[in-house]
Design a protein around this motif. Sequence first.
Motif, PDB file in Angstrom:
ATOM      1  N   ILE A 198       0.852  -1.180   0.000  1.00 54.32           N
ATOM      2  CA  ILE A 198       0.000   0.000   0.000  1.00 54.32           C
ATOM      3  C   ILE A 198       0.890   1.232   0.000  1.00 54.32           C
ATOM      4  O   ILE A 198       1.719   1.420   0.895  1.00 54.32           O
ATOM      5  CB  ILE A 198      -0.944   0.012   1.214  1.00 54.32           C
ATOM      6  N   MET A 199       0.718   2.069  -1.031  1.00 48.64           N
ATOM      7  CA  MET A 199       1.539   3.264  -1.204  1.00 48.64           C
ATOM      8  C   MET A 199       0.692   4.517  -0.977  1.00 48.64           C
ATOM      9  O   MET A 199      -0.542   4.462  -0.981  1.00 48.64           O
ATOM     10  CB  MET A 199       2.151   3.284  -2.607  1.00 48.64           C
ATOM     11  N   LYS A 200       1.351   5.647  -0.798  1.00 45.67           N
ATOM     12  CA  LYS A 200       0.661   6.919  -0.566  1.00 45.67           C
ATOM     13  C   LYS A 200       0.572   7.694  -1.864  1.00 45.67           C
ATOM     14  O   LYS A 200       1.582   8.075  -2.452  1.00 45.67           O
ATOM     15  CB  LYS A 200       1.404   7.743   0.493  1.00 45.67           C
ATOM     16  N   ARG A 201      -0.637   7.910  -2.308  1.00 48.47           N
ATOM     17  CA  ARG A 201      -0.875   8.537  -3.613  1.00 48.47           C
ATOM     18  C   ARG A 201      -0.177   9.883  -3.747  1.00 48.47           C
ATOM     19  O   ARG A 201       0.489  10.157  -4.752  1.00 48.47           O
ATOM     20  CB  ARG A 201      -2.374   8.706  -3.829  1.00 48.47           C
ATOM     21  N   GLU A 202      -0.318  10.731  -2.742  1.00 49.97           N
ATOM     22  CA  GLU A 202       0.240  12.076  -2.843  1.00 49.97           C
ATOM     23  C   GLU A 202       1.753  12.054  -2.978  1.00 49.97           C
ATOM     24  O   GLU A 202       2.334  12.876  -3.687  1.00 49.97           O
ATOM     25  CB  GLU A 202      -0.169  12.911  -1.624  1.00 49.97           C
ATOM     26  N   ALA A 203       2.399  11.089  -2.319  1.00 49.51           N
ATOM     27  CA  ALA A 203       3.856  10.990  -2.423  1.00 49.51           C
ATOM     28  C   ALA A 203       4.263  10.497  -3.803  1.00 49.51           C
ATOM     29  O   ALA A 203       5.209  11.020  -4.411  1.00 49.51           O
ATOM     30  CB  ALA A 203       4.390  10.046  -1.348  1.00 49.51           C
ATOM     31  N   VAL A 204       3.558   9.489  -4.312  1.00 48.56           N
ATOM     32  CA  VAL A 204       3.887   8.926  -5.619  1.00 48.56           C
ATOM     33  C   VAL A 204       3.660   9.958  -6.718  1.00 48.56           C
ATOM     34  O   VAL A 204       4.513  10.175  -7.588  1.00 48.56           O
ATOM     35  CB  VAL A 204       3.054   7.660  -5.895  1.00 48.56           C
ATOM     36  N   GLU A 205       2.517  10.607  -6.673  1.00 53.73           N
ATOM     37  CA  GLU A 205       2.185  11.564  -7.731  1.00 53.73           C
ATOM     38  C   GLU A 205       2.984  12.846  -7.604  1.00 53.73           C
ATOM     39  O   GLU A 205       3.101  13.614  -8.564  1.00 53.73           O
ATOM     40  CB  GLU A 205       0.687  11.852  -7.717  1.00 53.73           C
ATOM     41  N   GLY A 206       3.573  13.060  -6.427  1.00 51.02           N
ATOM     42  CA  GLY A 206       4.419  14.234  -6.254  1.00 51.02           C
ATOM     43  C   GLY A 206       5.764  14.094  -6.933  1.00 51.02           C
ATOM     44  O   GLY A 206       6.491  15.066  -7.109  1.00 51.02           O
ATOM     45  N   GLY A 207       6.085  12.836  -7.324  1.00 49.67           N
ATOM     46  CA  GLY A 207       7.335  12.588  -8.042  1.00 49.67           C
ATOM     47  C   GLY A 207       8.532  12.763  -7.143  1.00 49.67           C
ATOM     48  O   GLY A 207       8.493  12.496  -5.943  1.00 49.67           O
ATOM     49  N   GLY A 208       9.624  13.242  -7.715  1.00 47.49           N
ATOM     50  CA  GLY A 208      10.840  13.438  -6.948  1.00 47.49           C
ATOM     51  C   GLY A 208      11.679  12.174  -6.862  1.00 47.49           C
ATOM     52  O   GLY A 208      11.388  11.160  -7.480  1.00 47.49           O
ATOM     53  N   GLU A 209      12.756  12.240  -6.083  1.00 47.09           N
ATOM     54  CA  GLU A 209      13.662  11.119  -5.919  1.00 47.09           C
ATOM     55  C   GLU A 209      13.026  10.059  -5.022  1.00 47.09           C
ATOM     56  O   GLU A 209      12.023  10.302  -4.349  1.00 47.09           O
ATOM     57  CB  GLU A 209      14.988  11.590  -5.323  1.00 47.09           C
ATOM     58  N   ASP A 210      13.642   8.880  -4.993  1.00 47.08           N
ATOM     59  CA  ASP A 210      13.084   7.761  -4.251  1.00 47.08           C
ATOM     60  C   ASP A 210      12.712   8.083  -2.804  1.00 47.08           C
ATOM     61  O   ASP A 210      11.636   7.704  -2.345  1.00 47.08           O
ATOM     62  CB  ASP A 210      14.048   6.573  -4.284  1.00 47.08           C
ATOM     63  N   PRO A 211      13.573   8.759  -2.030  1.00 46.59           N
ATOM     64  CA  PRO A 211      13.203   9.009  -0.630  1.00 46.59           C
ATOM     65  C   PRO A 211      11.909   9.810  -0.476  1.00 46.59           C
ATOM     66  O   PRO A 211      11.197   9.653   0.509  1.00 46.59           O
ATOM     67  CB  PRO A 211      14.408   9.791  -0.089  1.00 46.59           C
ATOM     68  N   GLU A 212      11.582  10.676  -1.452  1.00 44.46           N
ATOM     69  CA  GLU A 212      10.356  11.447  -1.367  1.00 44.46           C
ATOM     70  C   GLU A 212       9.159  10.648  -1.861  1.00 44.46           C
ATOM     71  O   GLU A 212       8.044  10.793  -1.379  1.00 44.46           O
ATOM     72  CB  GLU A 212      10.475  12.735  -2.196  1.00 44.46           C
ATOM     73  N   LYS A 213       9.384   9.789  -2.839  1.00 39.25           N
ATOM     74  CA  LYS A 213       8.303   9.046  -3.479  1.00 39.25           C
ATOM     75  C   LYS A 213       7.891   7.811  -2.685  1.00 39.25           C
ATOM     76  O   LYS A 213       6.711   7.462  -2.624  1.00 39.25           O
ATOM     77  CB  LYS A 213       8.757   8.623  -4.881  1.00 39.25           C
ATOM     78  N   LEU A 214       8.870   7.137  -2.070  1.00 40.81           N
ATOM     79  CA  LEU A 214       8.614   5.841  -1.443  1.00 40.81           C
ATOM     80  C   LEU A 214       8.217   6.011   0.014  1.00 40.81           C
ATOM     81  O   LEU A 214       9.008   5.791   0.935  1.00 40.81           O
ATOM     82  CB  LEU A 214       9.832   4.935  -1.597  1.00 40.81           C
ATOM     83  N   VAL A 215       6.992   6.433   0.215  1.00 41.73           N
ATOM     84  CA  VAL A 215       6.439   6.657   1.544  1.00 41.73           C
ATOM     85  C   VAL A 215       5.537   5.477   1.891  1.00 41.73           C
ATOM     86  O   VAL A 215       4.590   5.171   1.163  1.00 41.73           O
ATOM     87  CB  VAL A 215       5.639   7.976   1.587  1.00 41.73           C
ATOM     88  N   GLY A 216       5.849   4.808   2.993  1.00 36.68           N
ATOM     89  CA  GLY A 216       5.064   3.659   3.407  1.00 36.68           C
ATOM     90  C   GLY A 216       4.557   3.821   4.824  1.00 36.68           C
ATOM     91  O   GLY A 216       4.542   4.922   5.392  1.00 36.68           O
ATOM     92  N   THR A 217       4.166   2.698   5.426  1.00 32.57           N
ATOM     93  CA  THR A 217       3.703   2.684   6.817  1.00 32.57           C
ATOM     94  C   THR A 217       4.539   1.721   7.657  1.00 32.57           C
ATOM     95  O   THR A 217       4.205   1.462   8.804  1.00 32.57           O
ATOM     96  CB  THR A 217       2.230   2.229   6.882  1.00 32.57           C
ATOM     97  N   GLY A 218       5.614   1.172   7.085  1.00 31.67           N
ATOM     98  CA  GLY A 218       6.386   0.128   7.745  1.00 31.67           C
ATOM     99  C   GLY A 218       7.271   0.625   8.866  1.00 31.67           C
ATOM    100  O   GLY A 218       7.322   1.829   9.168  1.00 31.67           O
ATOM    101  N   PRO A 219       8.022  -0.292   9.487  1.00 36.81           N
ATOM    102  CA  PRO A 219       8.857   0.069  10.643  1.00 36.81           C
ATOM    103  C   PRO A 219      10.050   0.951  10.295  1.00 36.81           C
ATOM    104  O   PRO A 219      10.638   1.557  11.183  1.00 36.81           O
ATOM    105  CB  PRO A 219       9.316  -1.287  11.178  1.00 36.81           C
ATOM    106  N   PHE A 220      10.400   1.030   8.988  1.00 33.54           N
ATOM    107  CA  PHE A 220      11.541   1.851   8.591  1.00 33.54           C
ATOM    108  C   PHE A 220      11.177   2.730   7.390  1.00 33.54           C
ATOM    109  O   PHE A 220      10.332   2.365   6.568  1.00 33.54           O
ATOM    110  CB  PHE A 220      12.753   0.975   8.277  1.00 33.54           C
ATOM    111  N   MET A 221      11.833   3.878   7.298  1.00 35.40           N
ATOM    112  CA  MET A 221      11.590   4.849   6.237  1.00 35.40           C
ATOM    113  C   MET A 221      12.849   4.993   5.391  1.00 35.40           C
ATOM    114  O   MET A 221      13.971   4.936   5.907  1.00 35.40           O
ATOM    115  CB  MET A 221      11.233   6.215   6.824  1.00 35.40           C
ATOM    116  N   LEU A 222      12.654   5.193   4.097  1.00 39.43           N
ATOM    117  CA  LEU A 222      13.795   5.403   3.206  1.00 39.43           C
ATOM    118  C   LEU A 222      14.310   6.820   3.401  1.00 39.43           C
ATOM    119  O   LEU A 222      13.626   7.799   3.131  1.00 39.43           O
ATOM    120  CB  LEU A 222      13.392   5.181   1.752  1.00 39.43           C
ATOM    121  N   GLU A 223      15.560   6.924   3.878  1.00 38.08           N
ATOM    122  CA  GLU A 223      16.184   8.217   4.131  1.00 38.08           C
ATOM    123  C   GLU A 223      17.029   8.670   2.953  1.00 38.08           C
ATOM    124  O   GLU A 223      17.042   9.850   2.597  1.00 38.08           O
ATOM    125  CB  GLU A 223      17.053   8.123   5.393  1.00 38.08           C
TER     126      GLU A 223
END
Length: 537
Positions: A198-223
Amino acid sequence: MKNQIGLTKFCLLIFSLIFILAACTSPSTSEPTSNDSSEKEGSPTSEALEGEKVLKVALPAPPGNLDPHFVATHSEMEIVQPIFNGLLRYQPGTASFDTIEGDLAENWEVSDDGLTWTFQLREGVQWHKGYGEFTSDDVKWSIERVMDPEVGSPQASMFKFVESVEAPDKYTVEITLKQPYPAFILSLVVDGVGGGAIMKREAVEGGGEDPEKLVGTGPFMLEAHSPGESAILIKNTEYFRGEPKLDQIELYVMRDNAAREVAMDRGDIHMTYGEPDGMWVQQRSQNEDLDILISGQSMIWTIHLNKEMAPMDNILVRKAISYAIDYDSLMHSLGTDVARPAKSILSDGVFGHIETGQYEYNPEKAKELLAEAGYPDGLTLPETLTPNLPAYIPVNSFIQEQLRQVGIEAPMQQVDLPTWMPALYGGQNPFNFQIGVQRPHGVPNLFRVWHSEGPANFTKYSGSDQLIEQAELELDEQRSLELMAQIQQEIKDDYISLPMIETVMTNAVRKEVELGYELIDTAIYMAPKYETTDLLK
């Protein structure tokens, strides 16, 4: 039917429950482990604060696309797995139909006709990086994104029986199927394949580099992500299952086996994917600082022959190749403690697996078949692109030598993964050797690899399309097993996919690492990382 009780009743009524392939510069106080150029590529150098728990992981190959709806390799899934959740998941340390449990879904029901799946979502789950609360609209958008042909996700076939996805309220999702599909539940699990993420629409459609686009709900975040080199994940302090014990996970690409072992011995790397080789397991087990973990989920090693490309379009040539390979020799070279014969295109343990039997090794018969096919003096195949992965290189050399002994020259060019993947999936190779992990139910595997519309139909085979389509919809367990047995036999008789051996999965983990669960099976080659994973000082 609710939760695991309802799921078990439903799936037992239907079936009795029961894929891959395979980053290192991050800023540290530690120096590179050697001056060798292959090791510099993966030299861990971290900016983590003193006292923080930073788990360092070595990947054997560079990841490509980190979008979970497009991931296709082991290294990609290694990074994606701790970031995203699905509606459901395997219980940590497992990869079985029997152990599926709620993830973002807290409860679920399946209608008596098997067409309507209703999920009650967890309340209060927060997206990474301030994107607010997770809701049913996020589930609806994510599944519809995978299904959208304009998006082009290779995972679209997972949802091909979905008629609609509705979000009647903030915490309820209703998925309606066009017809009952017993293996549908696997489409909602992230581990092993990312289509259910499950991905976040606003982050995906906002584009940008992977750390901005790949927003999830898991225990770790892409920095941070340095393509082909490294990825840095930081803990999600608002994770719904509790704050992770690790502060950071750093994943580095280290292609060279020796470099990974040196880094592990020095403590510069804490865990990595091991080798399915008995001598390697024995040698590395002698290191008192390491635990060599062997999981029951097997990897199946298969040669796929492209029947649309000459001379593979001639069944006599395909038969000759099947007789030319000494499968037992390969198995014994690795060791029978880690390898066993592959007796079907479906690996042992997959629901629907039957033993169709291994192909016979008979080089003289192979030569006779080549002569009968019009090649009494042998032949040279079109060039095959192969991945420059450590696990693949020696096996491809073995295959070349085996074929050479019966008069078949098989030129190969080693390439990186971004070059190999289009050749693999685009049908550009005359044959492909592949090591893969299969899903725990035979039907999605059969469709994915051996149906003419399957996204991984490397052989261009279509001879069992009708039977596969019947098996996808069959609710009677015994009839389903009969169909899958017939399909496996048909594929064997057409000599298009030659299962060689099955091997266990191995992980090398330093003793200061506490996984937080017992590793029984894993769908992503390396042991997954959860909020319970810890690094003991």
